[in-house]
Structure formats: structure tokens, C-alpha cells
Scaffold this motif. Sequence first.
Motif, PDB file in Angstrom:
ATOM      1  N   PHE A  25       0.824  -1.207   0.000  1.00 52.19           N
ATOM      2  CA  PHE A  25       0.000   0.000   0.000  1.00 52.19           C
ATOM      3  C   PHE A  25       0.860   1.260   0.000  1.00 52.19           C
ATOM      4  CE2 PHE A  25      -3.671  -2.480   0.744  1.00 52.19           C
ATOM      5  CZ  PHE A  25      -4.776  -1.657   0.654  1.00 52.19           C
ATOM      6  N   ASN A  76      -3.709   7.424  -0.421  1.00 54.69           N
ATOM      7  CA  ASN A  76      -3.147   7.369  -1.771  1.00 54.69           C
ATOM      8  C   ASN A  76      -3.620   6.130  -2.517  1.00 54.69           C
ATOM      9  OD1 ASN A  76      -1.749   9.761  -1.532  1.00 54.69           O
ATOM     10  ND2 ASN A  76       0.186   8.796  -0.952  1.00 54.69           N
ATOM     11  N   GLU A  77      -3.718   4.997  -1.806  1.00 54.22           N
ATOM     12  CA  GLU A  77      -4.148   3.752  -2.425  1.00 54.22           C
ATOM     13  C   GLU A  77      -5.657   3.583  -2.409  1.00 54.22           C
ATOM     14  OE1 GLU A  77      -2.290   1.653  -4.081  1.00 54.22           O
ATOM     15  OE2 GLU A  77      -0.517   2.877  -3.707  1.00 54.22           O
ATOM     16  N   CYS A  78      -6.318   4.208  -1.464  1.00 57.05           N
ATOM     17  CA  CYS A  78      -7.780   4.057  -1.297  1.00 57.05           C
ATOM     18  C   CYS A  78      -8.393   5.441  -1.156  1.00 57.05           C
ATOM     19  CB  CYS A  78      -8.097   3.200  -0.083  1.00 57.05           C
ATOM     20  SG  CYS A  78      -7.168   1.669  -0.004  1.00 57.05           S
ATOM     21  N   THR A  87     -10.830  -5.754  -3.398  1.00 52.04           N
ATOM     22  CA  THR A  87      -9.537  -5.077  -3.454  1.00 52.04           C
ATOM     23  C   THR A  87      -8.548  -5.747  -2.527  1.00 52.04           C
ATOM     24  OG1 THR A  87     -10.596  -2.968  -3.971  1.00 52.04           O
ATOM     25  CG2 THR A  87      -8.364  -2.878  -3.086  1.00 52.04           C
TER      26      THR A  87
END
Length: 230
Positions: A25, A76-78, A87
Motif C-alpha cells: 500500500f 493514496n491507495e484508497c 480489493t
Amino acid sequence: MGMDGMEVIAIAVVIGLFYVVLKQFGVWEPLSLEDSCDGELELSMVRHQPEGLDQLQAQTQFTRKELQSLYRGFKNECPSGLVDEETFKSIYSQFFPQGDATTYAHFLFQAFDMDRSGSIRFEDFVIGLSVLLRGSVTEKLRWAFNLYDINKDGYVTKEEMMAIMTSIYDMMGRYTLPSVRDDSPYEHVERFFQKMDRNRDGVVTIDEFIETCQKDENIMASMQLFENVL
């Protein structure tokens, strides 16, 4: 692979693989002054707004700056502030291209999805992460027991442990030595219950689980492996 080996895998895999997911992540990044200043503003810019940093700091073993850094990577990832199960599964699958991590990832997702909403919130993420990486041995064992207790009734049955063990074999069993036989998960579950089910009533309670694990040097060693990764 003996009984102790599979017990260590079953517990340490919870910590170790989630740490890998953490790195995937990009969640643990060096914190800059800009991160610190913008942290509070960022908390209000997503679909799901997490609890305040002061409250999360009180609920975890992380400092305020660490929580800000964790949140930046998580966002940033979610961007929505939520991680759904598909996911989560896709992340785990990347690390086991020749195995099937789907079922294990499902069980692990359930353990993190504390309110059974079908999504992992930032709060769920950091509270679980705090336990796995900085919690006491007892806290880590309670978390692992919650993973094994699939229906959350306070007991681990042979059927539940069989499901967990089978999912671990599906995910990484072909990499164990000697080669895994079809009856290996069953054999390990039987040995698990011989060791853990102290009153022979057919189920393992949280007290039996913690007491037995705390007396096992290999399991205790596995609990210490990831204490200083953050």
C-alpha cells in the motif's frame, strides 16, 4: 512439517503477510513537515471521514505523526477511505500467483472489518495494525483467535480450524517441505485440538488458546518477529 511449524505459520502469517500488504500500500512513508501540516485537512477530503487523530492515538500504539503518515499512504491507495473485500483479495493474490489466497484473504478481511460493513475503514486498519505490530502477546493472540473463530461465537471448532488450515495450504502449501498431502490439513487440525482442547469438549476457547500458545516457545518466538518493523 510438524505441528509446531504449522501453528507458527498459522499465527505468524497473520502478522507477516499483513506487513507485506502494508508495504504494498505504500502506507509507511517518511513523514515530512508538509504531511504533518496537511494531515488534518486530508481527513476531511474523502468519502469516509475517519475518527479524529486524537481519538485514534488513544486507541492505538501509534503517535500522531505516525497516524498522519499512515493515513497519507492509505488515502493514496484508497481515495474513498474504504477498502472493499475484492480489493483486499487482489492485493494478497499478487504475492501467491501459483496459489489461491482468496479464502484466506476473506477470513483476514473479516477479522479487520470490525463493524461487518463490508469495507475496511482507516480506523479498522490502524487499530488492527497496532495490535499486530505493537500489541502485547496476549492482544496478538486474541486477534488471531478472532480470525480463527469464523462465526464469532467465542469458540473455535474443528470445522473452523479446518477451513483456516485449508485456506493456508491453498495459499502457500505447495511451497512447504516435504510436499503437502491431501490429508495434511486434517492431520494438523487433529493435532491442534489435541494440544489446545484441554478439557476435550470438542472446541477451543480463548483461554485455552492463549494459555497453550504462551507455553509454546516457537509460537512465542513468532509473536516477536515483527515487533520492530515500524
